[in-house]
Write a protein that holds these residues in place. Sequence first.
Motif, PDB file in Angstrom:
ATOM      1  N   TRP A  65      40.261  38.972  40.491  1.00  0.00           N
ATOM      2  CA  TRP A  65      39.485  37.801  40.090  1.00  0.00           C
ATOM      3  C   TRP A  65      38.504  38.146  38.981  1.00  0.00           C
ATOM      4  CZ3 TRP A  65      40.543  32.973  40.551  1.00  0.00           C
ATOM      5  CH2 TRP A  65      41.354  32.549  41.597  1.00  0.00           C
ATOM      6  N   ILE A  69      38.532  36.364  35.320  1.00  0.00           N
ATOM      7  CA  ILE A  69      37.365  35.668  34.781  1.00  0.00           C
ATOM      8  C   ILE A  69      37.024  36.198  33.394  1.00  0.00           C
ATOM      9  CG2 ILE A  69      34.857  35.389  35.071  1.00  0.00           C
ATOM     10  CD1 ILE A  69      35.409  35.113  38.095  1.00  0.00           C
ATOM     11  N   LEU A  90      27.572  32.018  35.929  1.00  0.00           N
ATOM     12  CA  LEU A  90      28.151  32.980  36.875  1.00  0.00           C
ATOM     13  C   LEU A  90      27.082  33.883  37.469  1.00  0.00           C
ATOM     14  CD1 LEU A  90      31.457  34.023  35.072  1.00  0.00           C
ATOM     15  CD2 LEU A  90      31.228  32.667  37.150  1.00  0.00           C
TER      16      LEU A  90
END
Length: 147
Positions: A65, A69, A90
């Motif tokens: 992940w 990203i 984030l």
Amino acid sequence: METEKWIDKGWDVIVNFGPKVLAAIAIWIIGGVIVKYLLKGFNKAMEKKGLEISLKKFLSDLVGWGLKIVLILVVLGTVGVETTSFAAILAAAGLAIGLALQGSLANFAGGILIMIFKPFKIGDFIEAQGQSGTVKEIEIFTTKLLT
């Protein structure tokens, strides 16, 4: 006359953004292949280390992940989208989640440390927090004892 204006504007958009979109598509495809190879190498390294299955799965998902990203942010930056606001969002979300799950994350980190350093394994007799028993199962959040 009106149609010619629209055609001219369309060509301007294609000329200005076409190369950026094509570059973003190329980066997405090449980046996806690179992410797959990095994850394969990461999984092989974890297998050589002999980590627990649940820990390998969690770390593999976490790294996957994270890489995806980063790839998305690179693609958006290539197209021309400002990525600094995404990075700030984030970071803020990570801080909020970390503070909200503070107790659970401490237990989670303890479970990971047990799986990495292996101070005890399944079948060992241990005593912890006033409880003693034989280790039946070791998971990320819990260790089950047979008392």
